[in-house]
Design a protein around this motif. Sequence first.
Motif, PDB file in Angstrom:
ATOM      1  N   ASP A   1     -20.679 -49.411   3.492  1.00  0.00           N
ATOM      2  CA  ASP A   1     -20.321 -47.989   3.897  1.00  0.00           C
ATOM      3  C   ASP A   1     -18.831 -47.870   3.292  1.00  0.00           C
ATOM      4  O   ASP A   1     -18.639 -46.876   2.674  1.00  0.00           O
ATOM      5  CB  ASP A   1     -20.178 -47.609   5.493  1.00  0.00           C
ATOM      6  N   ARG A   2     -17.784 -48.446   3.794  1.00  0.00           N
ATOM      7  CA  ARG A   2     -16.523 -48.545   3.370  1.00  0.00           C
ATOM      8  C   ARG A   2     -16.304 -48.549   1.742  1.00  0.00           C
ATOM      9  O   ARG A   2     -15.376 -47.690   1.187  1.00  0.00           O
ATOM     10  CB  ARG A   2     -15.475 -49.509   3.999  1.00  0.00           C
TER      11      ARG A   2
ATOM     12  N   ILE B   1     -17.510 -45.487   0.100  1.00  0.00           N
ATOM     13  CA  ILE B   1     -16.529 -44.288   0.188  1.00  0.00           C
ATOM     14  C   ILE B   1     -15.505 -44.448  -0.830  1.00  0.00           C
ATOM     15  O   ILE B   1     -14.895 -43.613  -1.452  1.00  0.00           O
ATOM     16  CB  ILE B   1     -15.912 -44.284   1.397  1.00  0.00           C
TER      17      ILE B   1
ATOM     18  N   ASP C   1     -20.950 -40.685   5.581  1.00  0.00           N
ATOM     19  CA  ASP C   1     -20.251 -41.728   5.967  1.00  0.00           C
ATOM     20  C   ASP C   1     -20.923 -42.391   7.071  1.00  0.00           C
ATOM     21  O   ASP C   1     -22.041 -42.218   7.480  1.00  0.00           O
ATOM     22  CB  ASP C   1     -18.972 -41.672   6.180  1.00  0.00           C
ATOM     23  N   ASP C   2     -20.491 -43.453   7.714  1.00  0.00           N
ATOM     24  CA  ASP C   2     -20.996 -44.243   8.651  1.00  0.00           C
ATOM     25  C   ASP C   2     -21.300 -43.412  10.221  1.00  0.00           C
ATOM     26  O   ASP C   2     -22.055 -43.977  10.881  1.00  0.00           O
ATOM     27  CB  ASP C   2     -20.247 -45.713   9.039  1.00  0.00           C
TER      28      ASP C   2
ATOM     29  N   LEU D   1     -19.883 -36.269   2.907  1.00  0.00           N
ATOM     30  CA  LEU D   1     -18.650 -36.691   1.893  1.00  0.00           C
ATOM     31  C   LEU D   1     -19.018 -36.212   0.662  1.00  0.00           C
ATOM     32  O   LEU D   1     -20.194 -36.194   0.342  1.00  0.00           O
ATOM     33  CB  LEU D   1     -18.114 -37.823   1.930  1.00  0.00           C
TER      34      LEU D   1
END
Length: 236
Positions: free
Chosen positions: A66-67, A70, A108-109, A114
């Motif tokens: 996830d991170r 992004i 996102d998580d 987004l």
Amino acid sequence: MSDTSSRLRIVWIYPDLLSTYGDRGNVLILRRRAELRGIATEIVHVHSSDAVPVEGDIYLLGGGEDRPQILAAERLRADGGLKRAAERGAAVLAICAGYQIIGESYGDDADNPLPGVGILDVRSGRGETRAVGEIVADVDPNLGVGRITGFENHQGRTAIGPNAVPLSRTVRGIGNDGQTEGAYQGQVLGTYLHGPALPRNPELADLLLRWRVGAIPPLPPSWGERLHEERLAAAL
């Protein structure tokens, strides 16, 4: 191919962020199937600190957590190189997290929407359950690829807008929504298939090559075709 090179330029986007599931295999098999046909290639590795070149022929994006997903989306949007390359006709293959971020939006998580890169008319969010396991799907007949196989591991659910077309119809597995898997728009293609996708599905690799170099001669069946048939038989 690129107007500035006699080689087929294969651009691997952000291997430091988007290469969770052996996605380098897509780079290797694409180069191999090109060179077996006498097509010279150049592999360009673009890390997340690098600018994305516009002059590539085929751009590859892989999966990620996830991170990193992004961060990759933010940097690709700010850079603009991938979008400009797609607009000038480059081919793009994006896998899983990469598939989501080349769309109009993704979650996102916490499933907050987004903005994506905006080169594929899809919108992704998070489903209630995780899709994990073998997936089999029949590709849009217009692409001349046939049945594809892969491994999915994602919680994403993807809706396809009017400017894109489902890549395939699911025979087994979830894909976008339990009915379709992946999407394409012009020469931009996204899919949830890991495995990696191109070693498991050599016809999909050949589709990307045709998009950039035109008609290509067939290759005699080899280990790629045997792997494809083996995984199909195991999944069904």
